[in-house]
Design an enzyme around this catalytic site. Structure first.
Site: not given
Ligand SMILES: NC(=O)c1ccc[n+]([C@@H]2O[C@H](COP(=O)([O-])OP(=O)(O)OC[C@H]3O[C@@H](n4cnc5c(N)ncnc54)[C@H](OP(=O)(O)O)[C@@H]3O)[C@@H](O)[C@H]2O)c1
Length: 300
Positions: A173, A186
């Site tokens: 991130s 985080y």
């Molecule tokens: N959104 C942002 O603004 C942002 C910015 C910078 C970085 N990121 C990073 O990008 C990554 C993805 O974020 P996102 O925004 O796409 O989040 P999201 O929409 O909440 O998706 C998270 C994904 O992770 C899965 N997950 C959660 N816990 C899990 C576990 N214990 N085992 C396996 N799968 C698991 C969820 O599915 P299930 O719940 O079904 O397991 C879902 O598929 C993260 O690492 C986040 O920190 C996000």
């Protein structure tokens, strides 16, 4: 020349550089005979992970989608299989389980695949003041954002190095670059992942394996709602990218052999700013952007 063809040509040159000191071990190569290379994406049922799985699939890579929600996973895999000509294999798995690497290996082998590329994307946020957060929530965040990602990377990398090919793409991130009051653990977890990625990329340089971290700013996914941060100022003041935009940029940077990929112009400028401006200036600003307000704060 179409952009895709141009990217493929540059990526082939990048391959030569990335593999300049690779010595593929015939035994390691033989161990994958009869198996097809796959891109394994954790957290692929929605958001950035799903977009990344689609992006790799569009480049004709078989993909394995991991998340816990079986139904959402099946939908995402079916969607990818429908829009591309590749195999999209759903694997319902909580990657924080201690035996995840063994479970993954068994599932891959059963599907006739091996992990050629690992995308460590699954991650959760945690908003609110550190002192008010529950020990359980902190443990859960560390288990997923740090332990699971490290364990999977540590399991996959030796085999990739032995084969002299493959890659690891860790989704960190922009928050990895600066401390984040009100999302302290985080931000710290992403700083760990970015540091680990850059260090290991240096250790493995020239041995044929791409190792990269992606550092996106805010992205429009369920992530912010899940950690009850929708009321924070950054959600209105900082424009969020689409998951598909992040995936496109991440894929391009990965193909080009970059180690740290910051998607978007605004995030790239912010990354530069936090490197130049000292923490006593940036930390209060980041804190003001991340502070949760009203009902969300009272719940935290
Ligand atoms: N959104 C942002 O603004 C942002 C910015 C910078 C970085 N990121 C990073 O990008 C990554 C993805 O974020 P996102 O925004 O796409 O989040 P999201 O929409 O909440 O998706 C998270 C994904 O992770 C899965 N997950 C959660 N816990 C899990 C576990 N214990 N085992 C396996 N799968 C698991 C969820 O599915 P299930 O719940 O079904 O397991 C879902 O598929 C993260 O690492 C986040 O920190 C996000």
């Amino acid at each position: 020349m179409p952009p895709q063809t141009a990217l493929r040509s540059v990526a082939s040159f990048a391959d030569l550089w990335i593999g300049r000191r690779a010595h593929p071990d015939p035994q390691a190569l033989a161990a994958t005979s009869g198996l097809a290379p796959a891109v394994v994406v954790t957290g692929a049922s929605r958001g950035i992970g799903r977009a990344l799985a689609m992006r790799f699939a569009r480049a004709d890579r078989d993909v394995v989608l991991i998340a816990r929600d079986e139904e959402a996973l099946a939908t995402a895999a079916a969607d990818i299989a429908r829009s591309t000509a590749v195999r999209a294999v759903p694997l319902a798995l909580d990657v924080t389980l201690a035996d995840t690497p063994e479970r993954l290996d068994a599932a891959l082998r059963a599907a006739g695949l091996y992990a050629d590329v690992l995308v460590n994307n699954a991650g959760i946020g945690l908003a609110g003041a550190f002192a008010t957060q529950s020990a359980q929530d902190l443990d859960r965040l560390i288990a997923l954002n740090i332990t699971a990602a490290t364990r999977l990377m540590h399991h996959a990398l030796p085999q990739m190095l032995a084969r002299g090919r493959g890659g690891i793409l860790n989704i960190a991130s922009l928050g990895a670059l600066v401390p984040g009051p009100h999302q302290a653990a985080y931000y710290a977890s992403k700083a760990y992942l970015l540091s680990l990625t850059e260090a290991v990329a240096h250790e493995a340089r020239g041995r044929g394996v791409r190792i990269a971290a992606v550092a996106p700013g805010p992205v429009d996914t369920k992530f912010h709602r899940t950690m009850q941060a929708e009321s924070a100022l950054y959600r209105t003041l900082v424009p969020a990218l689409r998951a598909e935009t992040v995936a496109r940029s991440a894929y391009r940077g990965y193909q080009l052999g970059r180690t740290v990929i910051v998607p978007g112009v605004l995030a790239s400028l912010a990354a530069l700013a936090v490197k130049l401006v000292p923490h006593p200036v940036t930390v209060p600003i980041v804190g003001a952007l991340l502070a949760v307000r009203g009902a969300e704060r009272d719940r935290s």
